[in-house]
Design a protein around this motif. Structure first.
Motif, PDB file in Angstrom:
ATOM      1  N   ILE A 206       0.903  -0.734   0.137  1.00 12.60           N
ATOM      2  CA  ILE A 206       0.009  -0.413  -0.023  1.00 12.60           C
ATOM      3  C   ILE A 206       1.308   0.984   0.172  1.00 12.60           C
ATOM      4  O   ILE A 206       0.588   2.234  -0.608  1.00 12.60           O
ATOM      5  N   LYS A 207       1.940   1.017   0.867  1.00 12.87           N
ATOM      6  CA  LYS A 207       2.224   2.309   0.197  1.00 12.87           C
ATOM      7  C   LYS A 207       3.493   2.334  -0.228  1.00 12.87           C
ATOM      8  O   LYS A 207       4.165   3.706  -1.055  1.00 12.87           O
ATOM      9  N   ALA A 208       3.581   1.389  -1.379  1.00 15.61           N
ATOM     10  CA  ALA A 208       4.023   1.699  -2.372  1.00 15.61           C
ATOM     11  C   ALA A 208       3.423   1.970  -3.875  1.00 15.61           C
ATOM     12  O   ALA A 208       3.536   3.600  -4.247  1.00 15.61           O
ATOM     13  N   LEU A 209       2.098   1.785  -3.650  1.00 11.85           N
ATOM     14  CA  LEU A 209       0.536   2.414  -4.057  1.00 11.85           C
ATOM     15  C   LEU A 209       0.709   4.171  -4.300  1.00 11.85           C
ATOM     16  O   LEU A 209       0.255   4.487  -5.444  1.00 11.85           O
ATOM     17  N   VAL A 210       0.643   4.153  -2.916  1.00 10.05           N
ATOM     18  CA  VAL A 210       0.351   5.528  -2.296  1.00 10.05           C
ATOM     19  C   VAL A 210       1.331   6.796  -3.068  1.00 10.05           C
ATOM     20  O   VAL A 210       1.117   7.684  -3.756  1.00 10.05           O
ATOM     21  N   GLY A 211       2.847   5.708  -3.397  1.00 11.81           N
ATOM     22  CA  GLY A 211       3.834   7.242  -3.518  1.00 11.81           C
ATOM     23  C   GLY A 211       3.422   7.016  -5.090  1.00 11.81           C
ATOM     24  O   GLY A 211       4.305   8.155  -6.155  1.00 11.81           O
ATOM     25  N   LEU A 212       2.996   5.886  -6.028  1.00 14.85           N
ATOM     26  CA  LEU A 212       3.094   5.962  -7.554  1.00 14.85           C
ATOM     27  C   LEU A 212       1.921   6.997  -7.702  1.00 14.85           C
ATOM     28  O   LEU A 212       1.505   6.844  -9.053  1.00 14.85           O
ATOM     29  N   LEU A 213       0.533   7.139  -6.820  1.00 11.38           N
ATOM     30  CA  LEU A 213      -0.157   7.650  -7.138  1.00 11.38           C
ATOM     31  C   LEU A 213      -0.233   9.241  -6.967  1.00 11.38           C
ATOM     32  O   LEU A 213       0.439   9.680  -5.778  1.00 11.38           O
ATOM     33  N   ALA A 214      -0.606  10.490  -7.630  1.00 14.55           N
ATOM     34  CA  ALA A 214      -0.904  11.584  -7.196  1.00 14.55           C
ATOM     35  C   ALA A 214      -1.880  12.077  -5.955  1.00 14.55           C
ATOM     36  O   ALA A 214      -2.835  10.983  -5.902  1.00 14.55           O
ATOM     37  N   PRO A 215      -1.194  12.700  -4.878  1.00 15.77           N
ATOM     38  CA  PRO A 215      -2.256  12.657  -3.872  1.00 15.77           C
ATOM     39  C   PRO A 215      -4.124  12.799  -4.284  1.00 15.77           C
ATOM     40  O   PRO A 215      -4.490  12.296  -4.156  1.00 15.77           O
ATOM     41  N   ASP A 216      -4.237  13.357  -5.325  1.00 10.52           N
ATOM     42  CA  ASP A 216      -5.457  14.141  -5.822  1.00 10.52           C
ATOM     43  C   ASP A 216      -5.944  13.048  -7.010  1.00 10.52           C
ATOM     44  O   ASP A 216      -6.952  13.633  -8.469  1.00 10.52           O
ATOM     45  N   ALA A 217      -6.109  11.708  -7.220  1.00 12.09           N
ATOM     46  CA  ALA A 217      -5.733  10.819  -8.276  1.00 12.09           C
ATOM     47  C   ALA A 217      -7.601  10.358  -8.064  1.00 12.09           C
ATOM     48  O   ALA A 217      -8.026  10.632  -6.721  1.00 12.09           O
ATOM     49  N   THR A 218      -8.046   9.778  -9.130  1.00  6.96           N
ATOM     50  CA  THR A 218      -9.148   9.383  -9.243  1.00  6.96           C
ATOM     51  C   THR A 218      -9.352   8.330  -9.572  1.00  6.96           C
ATOM     52  O   THR A 218      -8.689   8.213 -10.705  1.00  6.96           O
ATOM     53  N   MET A 219      -9.965   7.072  -9.126  1.00  3.33           N
ATOM     54  CA  MET A 219     -10.603   6.276  -9.388  1.00  3.33           C
ATOM     55  C   MET A 219     -11.741   5.717 -10.313  1.00  3.33           C
ATOM     56  O   MET A 219     -12.540   6.494  -8.790  1.00  3.33           O
ATOM     57  N   THR A 220     -12.343   5.464 -11.592  1.00  2.00           N
ATOM     58  CA  THR A 220     -13.094   5.360 -11.710  1.00  2.00           C
ATOM     59  C   THR A 220     -14.140   4.191 -12.295  1.00  2.00           C
ATOM     60  O   THR A 220     -13.291   4.072 -13.154  1.00  2.00           O
ATOM     61  N   ALA A 221     -14.665   3.845 -11.557  1.00  2.00           N
ATOM     62  CA  ALA A 221     -14.968   1.834 -12.157  1.00  2.00           C
ATOM     63  C   ALA A 221     -16.214   1.969 -12.903  1.00  2.00           C
ATOM     64  O   ALA A 221     -16.818   2.682 -12.926  1.00  2.00           O
ATOM     65  N   ASP A 222     -16.216   0.954 -13.710  1.00  2.00           N
ATOM     66  CA  ASP A 222     -17.489   1.357 -14.497  1.00  2.00           C
ATOM     67  C   ASP A 222     -18.014  -0.678 -14.915  1.00  2.00           C
ATOM     68  O   ASP A 222     -17.414  -1.765 -15.433  1.00  2.00           O
ATOM     69  N   GLY A 223     -19.049  -1.078 -13.984  1.00  2.00           N
ATOM     70  CA  GLY A 223     -19.623  -2.084 -14.197  1.00  2.00           C
ATOM     71  C   GLY A 223     -20.644  -2.080 -14.626  1.00  2.00           C
ATOM     72  O   GLY A 223     -21.282  -3.468 -14.977  1.00  2.00           O
ATOM     73  N   GLY A 224     -21.197  -1.382 -14.777  1.00  2.00           N
ATOM     74  CA  GLY A 224     -22.729  -1.020 -15.736  1.00  2.00           C
ATOM     75  C   GLY A 224     -23.642  -1.458 -14.792  1.00  2.00           C
ATOM     76  O   GLY A 224     -24.780  -1.574 -15.012  1.00  2.00           O
ATOM     77  N   ALA A 237      -4.910   9.399  -3.245  1.00  2.00           N
ATOM     78  CA  ALA A 237      -3.899   8.091  -3.584  1.00  2.00           C
ATOM     79  C   ALA A 237      -4.597   7.135  -1.928  1.00  2.00           C
ATOM     80  O   ALA A 237      -4.084   6.015  -2.277  1.00  2.00           O
ATOM     81  N   ALA A 238      -4.815   8.472  -1.216  1.00  2.00           N
ATOM     82  CA  ALA A 238      -4.439   6.439   0.285  1.00  2.00           C
ATOM     83  C   ALA A 238      -5.897   5.745   0.091  1.00  2.00           C
ATOM     84  O   ALA A 238      -6.095   4.377   0.111  1.00  2.00           O
ATOM     85  N   ARG A 239      -6.992   6.000  -0.541  1.00  2.00           N
ATOM     86  CA  ARG A 239      -8.832   5.434  -0.760  1.00  2.00           C
ATOM     87  C   ARG A 239      -7.775   4.514  -2.008  1.00  2.00           C
ATOM     88  O   ARG A 239      -8.948   3.220  -1.957  1.00  2.00           O
ATOM     89  N   ILE A 240      -7.568   4.814  -3.185  1.00  2.00           N
ATOM     90  CA  ILE A 240      -8.107   4.736  -3.678  1.00  2.00           C
ATOM     91  C   ILE A 240      -6.551   3.129  -3.515  1.00  2.00           C
ATOM     92  O   ILE A 240      -6.673   1.895  -3.993  1.00  2.00           O
ATOM     93  N   ALA A 241      -5.456   3.147  -3.110  1.00  2.00           N
ATOM     94  CA  ALA A 241      -4.482   2.469  -2.328  1.00  2.00           C
ATOM     95  C   ALA A 241      -5.299   1.249  -1.821  1.00  2.00           C
ATOM     96  O   ALA A 241      -5.188   0.077  -2.308  1.00  2.00           O
ATOM     97  N   ASP A 242      -6.565   1.248  -0.797  1.00  2.00           N
ATOM     98  CA  ASP A 242      -6.928   0.601   0.309  1.00  2.00           C
ATOM     99  C   ASP A 242      -7.926  -0.292  -0.794  1.00  2.00           C
ATOM    100  O   ASP A 242      -7.898  -1.175  -0.560  1.00  2.00           O
ATOM    101  N   TYR A 243      -8.452   0.911  -2.017  1.00  2.00           N
ATOM    102  CA  TYR A 243      -9.779  -0.026  -2.222  1.00  2.00           C
ATOM    103  C   TYR A 243      -8.938  -1.656  -3.634  1.00  2.00           C
ATOM    104  O   TYR A 243      -9.778  -2.051  -3.368  1.00  2.00           O
ATOM    105  N   LEU A 244      -7.983  -0.863  -4.286  1.00  2.00           N
ATOM    106  CA  LEU A 244      -6.995  -1.782  -4.047  1.00  2.00           C
ATOM    107  C   LEU A 244      -7.416  -3.458  -4.326  1.00  2.00           C
ATOM    108  O   LEU A 244      -6.796  -4.052  -4.606  1.00  2.00           O
ATOM    109  N   ILE A 245      -6.338  -3.059  -3.015  1.00  2.00           N
ATOM    110  CA  ILE A 245      -5.539  -4.006  -1.869  1.00  2.00           C
ATOM    111  C   ILE A 245      -6.637  -5.278  -1.846  1.00  2.00           C
ATOM    112  O   ILE A 245      -7.220  -6.028  -1.500  1.00  2.00           O
ATOM    113  N   GLN A 246      -7.362  -4.095  -1.393  1.00  2.00           N
ATOM    114  CA  GLN A 246      -9.328  -4.633  -1.047  1.00  2.00           C
ATOM    115  C   GLN A 246      -9.494  -5.629  -1.838  1.00  2.00           C
ATOM    116  O   GLN A 246     -10.209  -7.040  -1.907  1.00  2.00           O
ATOM    117  N   ILE A 247      -9.284  -5.252  -2.838  1.00  2.00           N
ATOM    118  CA  ILE A 247      -9.764  -5.296  -4.489  1.00  2.00           C
ATOM    119  C   ILE A 247      -8.942  -7.219  -4.642  1.00  2.00           C
ATOM    120  O   ILE A 247      -9.185  -8.644  -4.616  1.00  2.00           O
TER     121      ILE A 247
END
Length: 315
Positions: A206-224, A237-247
């Motif tokens: 998670i630390k590496a993911l946060v470091g690779l993400l811009a602080p204000d990064a946004t992730m949009t998912a489309d499941g329809g 960044a922190a919320r996205i990294a946490d979400y990806l780890i959960q996945i």
């Protein structure tokens, strides 16, 4: 079929690739683009032979008709997307040089519409997302003029406005692209950054993911509404990294592949050999600023190998 029975046959058949390229950029959906192209050809063949022979430029006729069909579809698409479950992301395209759908050596089969789309900067995901923010008339005027270099006099016939009005539509659309700071050229170092992101995700670092993400990064998912996906963009960044780890924790067999998505470095996630997610990235320097994760199986058909379609729907 003999060309003597139809003097325009070679030209008509040869226009399909151009029309598919145009319709995909106008609609952001390969399935809708193919439908628009099919309807264009249906209208041509529905004309009496005498009228066909009177057309001076069949290619121009087909483009005009396809443009009008797409304009109408864009109007109805707005209403459909308001009812869409969750976020709507344009349909991602594979690079056939690295992603083969169907049996090996199946060149004798029908050509996949995705094979006809040229993967240049006008189909990168960031660009297509900005196109979605435009009015239908803006989008048609901008794509036809700025991407395909059509003169405003010809665009006016498609949009049903004056050339001056079409010029203004394109100018307004250009401002939207500028305001969104859409990259117009490939950025050096994109592939290594996406690879580092993949490795950090696989390691659940998670630390590496946060470091690779811009602080204000946004992730949009489309499941329809067909598969699980967050219904709202995940920000920070922190919320996205946490979400990806959960996945990753929920899908221990998840396999990540580095593949081009709409002509830029991206990732494909597979479970038991079935494509379940295609992720496109927006990058700025050495940080990930945007992630668009398409999970809707109806948008992933070009990414399915032979026999996967039914498996994906059951998954």
């Amino acid at each position: 079929m003999s060309t003597s029975s139809d003097p325009h046959l070679d030209v008509i058949v040869g226009e399909r690739g151009h029309l598919t390229n145009l319709a995909y950029r106008l609609l952001g959906s390969l399935a809708e683009a193919e439908d628009a192209v099919q309807e264009t050809y249906a209208r041509w063949y529905a004309m009496p032979r005498q009228k066909q022979e009177a057309v001076e430029s069949p290619g121009a006729w087909l483009t005009t008709v396809a443009g009008r069909i797409c304009l109408d579809l864009l109007g109805s698409a707005r209403a459909r997307r308001e009812r869409y479950v969750g976020e709507w992301v344009p349909e991602p395209l594979p690079d056939r040089a690295e992603w083969i759908s169907g049996p090996a050596g199946g060149g004798s089969g029908p050509v996949d519409p995705a094979d006809r789309v040229t993967l240049d900067e006008s189909v990168n995901m960031a660009f297509l997302v900005v196109l979605e923010s435009m009015t239908p008339a803006e989008r048609v005027a901008f794509v036809l003029h700025d991407v395909f270099r059509y003169p405003f006099a010809e665009i006016a016939e498609i949009v049903g406005r004056t050339p001056a009005a079409c010029r203004q539509l394109a100018t307004s659309a250009r401002r939207r692209v500028g305001a969104a700071q859409v990259p117009t050229a490939p950025t050096a170092g994109q592939a290594p950054l996406v690879r580092n992101f993949k490795e950090a995700w696989e390691a659940r670092d998670i630390k590496a993911l946060v470091g690779l993400l811009a602080p204000d990064a946004t992730m949009t998912a489309d499941g329809g509404g067909l598969v699980g996906a967050t219904l709202r963009p995940v920000e920070g960044a922190a919320r996205i990294a946490d979400y990806l780890i959960q996945i990753a924790d929920r899908a221990p067999g998840l396999k990540l592949l580095e593949r081009s998505v709409n002509g830029r470095p991206g990732l494909v996630a597979q479970l038991a050999g079935v494509t379940v997610t295609v992720a496109a990235f927006g990058l700025d320097g050495d940080r990930v600023t945007r992630i668009w994760a398409v999970r809707n199986p109806e948008k992933l058909r070009p990414w399915f190998a032979e026999g996967q379609d039914g498996e994906a729907r059951r998954g």
